[in-house]
Design a protein around this motif. Structure first.
Motif, mmCIF file in Angstrom:
data_model
loop_
_atom_site.group_PDB
_atom_site.id
_atom_site.type_symbol
_atom_site.label_atom_id
_atom_site.label_comp_id
_atom_site.label_asym_id
_atom_site.label_seq_id
_atom_site.Cartn_x
_atom_site.Cartn_y
_atom_site.Cartn_z
ATOM 1 N N ARG A 51 0.828 -1.201 0.000
ATOM 2 C CA ARG A 51 0.000 0.000 0.000
ATOM 3 C C ARG A 51 0.863 1.253 0.000
ATOM 4 O O ARG A 51 0.527 2.253 -0.639
ATOM 5 C CB ARG A 51 -0.920 -0.007 1.226
ATOM 6 C CG ARG A 51 -1.994 -1.094 1.185
ATOM 7 C CD ARG A 51 -2.740 -1.154 2.502
ATOM 8 N NE ARG A 51 -3.391 0.108 2.802
ATOM 9 C CZ ARG A 51 -4.619 0.433 2.429
ATOM 10 N NH1 ARG A 51 -5.330 -0.431 1.707
ATOM 11 N NH2 ARG A 51 -5.139 1.596 2.746
ATOM 12 N N VAL A 66 2.269 1.969 -3.594
ATOM 13 C CA VAL A 66 1.292 2.563 -4.513
ATOM 14 C C VAL A 66 1.157 4.063 -4.265
ATOM 15 O O VAL A 66 1.001 4.850 -5.207
ATOM 16 C CB VAL A 66 -0.063 1.853 -4.370
ATOM 17 C CG1 VAL A 66 -1.122 2.526 -5.228
ATOM 18 C CG2 VAL A 66 0.067 0.378 -4.755
ATOM 19 N N ARG A 67 1.246 4.495 -3.019
ATOM 20 C CA ARG A 67 1.058 5.899 -2.679
ATOM 21 C C ARG A 67 2.359 6.698 -2.657
ATOM 22 O O ARG A 67 2.322 7.913 -2.477
ATOM 23 C CB ARG A 67 0.389 6.003 -1.304
ATOM 24 C CG ARG A 67 -0.977 5.335 -1.237
ATOM 25 C CD ARG A 67 -1.544 5.421 0.163
ATOM 26 N NE ARG A 67 -2.860 4.767 0.249
ATOM 27 C CZ ARG A 67 -3.569 4.675 1.356
ATOM 28 N NH1 ARG A 67 -3.103 5.194 2.488
ATOM 29 N NH2 ARG A 67 -4.742 4.067 1.345
ATOM 30 N N PRO A 75 7.943 4.977 -6.233
ATOM 31 C CA PRO A 75 7.541 3.581 -6.005
ATOM 32 C C PRO A 75 8.665 2.577 -6.205
ATOM 33 O O PRO A 75 8.721 1.574 -5.508
ATOM 34 C CB PRO A 75 6.407 3.375 -7.019
ATOM 35 C CG PRO A 75 6.587 4.436 -8.046
ATOM 36 C CD PRO A 75 7.197 5.598 -7.341
ATOM 37 N N SER A 81 3.815 -5.215 -9.562
ATOM 38 C CA SER A 81 2.493 -4.657 -9.895
ATOM 39 C C SER A 81 2.230 -3.385 -9.090
ATOM 40 O O SER A 81 1.649 -2.423 -9.601
ATOM 41 C CB SER A 81 1.403 -5.690 -9.618
ATOM 42 O OG SER A 81 1.599 -6.857 -10.397
ATOM 43 N N ALA A 82 2.675 -3.373 -7.828
ATOM 44 C CA ALA A 82 2.497 -2.177 -7.004
ATOM 45 C C ALA A 82 3.318 -1.009 -7.542
ATOM 46 O O ALA A 82 2.875 0.141 -7.524
ATOM 47 C CB ALA A 82 2.886 -2.471 -5.555
ATOM 48 N N GLN A 86 1.612 4.776 -12.473
ATOM 49 C CA GLN A 86 0.402 5.257 -13.134
ATOM 50 C C GLN A 86 -0.315 6.291 -12.278
ATOM 51 O O GLN A 86 -0.909 7.228 -12.808
ATOM 52 C CB GLN A 86 -0.524 4.084 -13.430
ATOM 53 C CG GLN A 86 0.016 3.129 -14.478
ATOM 54 C CD GLN A 86 -0.888 1.941 -14.704
ATOM 55 O OE1 GLN A 86 -1.940 1.826 -14.089
ATOM 56 N NE2 GLN A 86 -0.472 1.033 -15.576
ATOM 57 N N ARG A 87 -0.272 6.137 -10.978
ATOM 58 C CA ARG A 87 -0.919 7.110 -10.083
ATOM 59 C C ARG A 87 -0.193 8.442 -10.116
ATOM 60 O O ARG A 87 -0.809 9.501 -10.022
ATOM 61 C CB ARG A 87 -0.942 6.556 -8.661
ATOM 62 C CG ARG A 87 -1.674 7.429 -7.650
ATOM 63 C CD ARG A 87 -1.726 6.740 -6.295
ATOM 64 N NE ARG A 87 -2.444 7.551 -5.327
ATOM 65 C CZ ARG A 87 -1.878 8.502 -4.589
ATOM 66 N NH1 ARG A 87 -0.590 8.744 -4.724
ATOM 67 N NH2 ARG A 87 -2.588 9.214 -3.728
ATOM 68 N N GLN A 102 4.091 -0.524 -10.740
ATOM 69 C CA GLN A 102 3.389 -0.043 -11.920
ATOM 70 C C GLN A 102 2.173 0.799 -11.536
ATOM 71 O O GLN A 102 1.900 1.839 -12.146
ATOM 72 C CB GLN A 102 2.949 -1.232 -12.784
ATOM 73 C CG GLN A 102 4.109 -1.995 -13.412
ATOM 74 C CD GLN A 102 4.920 -1.138 -14.365
ATOM 75 O OE1 GLN A 102 4.394 -0.258 -15.038
ATOM 76 N NE2 GLN A 102 6.210 -1.403 -14.416
ATOM 77 N N ALA A 103 1.439 0.356 -10.511
ATOM 78 C CA ALA A 103 0.286 1.135 -10.063
ATOM 79 C C ALA A 103 0.727 2.483 -9.504
ATOM 80 O O ALA A 103 0.062 3.506 -9.718
ATOM 81 C CB ALA A 103 -0.497 0.350 -9.013
ATOM 82 N N GLY A 104 1.853 2.498 -8.790
ATOM 83 C CA GLY A 104 2.352 3.768 -8.273
ATOM 84 C C GLY A 104 2.790 4.718 -9.365
ATOM 85 O O GLY A 104 2.543 5.925 -9.289
#
Length: 229
Positions: A88, A91-92, A96, A186-187, A193-194, A189-191
């Motif tokens: 978590r 991602v934030r 990242p 994956s985290a 993109q965020r 990549q999500a970070g």
């Protein structure tokens, strides 16, 4: 004779000025990124050193065989909780990739120290569980050789409880290397993109070093004269 419509089109056409609007954010200086990398890597090293130091300092000789099993299960639950919290945070995080390095270091060292403590406590509560008595360094050595699948053979589990713990570490190591690494990727990549796209660094002349085209660029100062005037 000039075309008035073309002249008006030239005046209203966006000029390429130094100021831009859009979804890009101003890129961070390289010195700031380098300093952030040093801080994150240093923090990961301090976390690993703190966990290993706690392993050597904490009084571990007070637990029985049942207490060792409870400690191992509680420690595995703690590893899972720490891993979920780190995902978590990745991602934030504004960085990242660097945060993923710190998360992997903390999770991996905690996992290894946990099993080293369990082996050490098992040997103290049930002597003869291994081929030779284990000190804290021996227990950590056996944990590392098992995790790296080297298995030198100088230390091996002899009792059934010791072999169950060793198999549990093998299975946990496979999950940590395979599944957990994929989750961290994956985290990351999500970070990213965020965060969204970052504005390219400025060149030596103060302009954009990236793509000069920008559909939302502000018109610069008018420099052309109207042929119709």
């Amino acid at each position: 004779m000039s075309d008035p419509a073309a002249a008006r089109g030239d005046r209203t056409r966006p000029r390429k000025g130094p100021y831009r609007r859009g979804p890009y954010r101003r890129g961070r200086p390289r010195s700031h990124t380098r300093w952030t990398t040093i801080v994150v890597v240093g923090r990961a090293f301090l976390i690993a050193a703190g966990l290993v130091t706690a392993y050597y300092v904490l009084p571990l000789d007070r637990y029985s065989a049942r207490g060792t099993s409870v400690l191992l299960l509680a420690g595995l639950l703690a590893v899972v909780l720490v891993f979920v919290w780190e995902v978590r945070t990745i991602v934030r995080s504004p960085h990242p990739r660097l945060k993923a390095v710190e998360a992997l270091a903390a999770t991996l060292v905690l996992f290894l120290v946990l099993f080293a403590s369990a082996y050490y406590l098992l040997d103290r509560s049930a002597p003869g569980s291994f081929t030779e008595p284990l000190s804290r360094t021996d227990a950590l050595y056996f944990t590392l050789t098992t995790f790296s699948t080297v298995g030198f053979g100088d230390i091996a589990a002899r009792s059934e409880t010791g072999r169950v713990m060793t198999m549990l570490q093998m299975a946990g190591g496979l999950v940590l290397v395979g599944f957990a690494a994929r989750v961290l990727a994956s985290a990351v990549q999500a970070g990213l993109q965020r965060r969204g796209p970052v504005e390219p660094e400025t060149g030596a002349d103060g302009g954009d070093a990236g793509d000069p085209t920008d559909s939302e660029a502000q018109p610069g100062p008018e420099t052309e004269t109207d042929p119709g005037t």
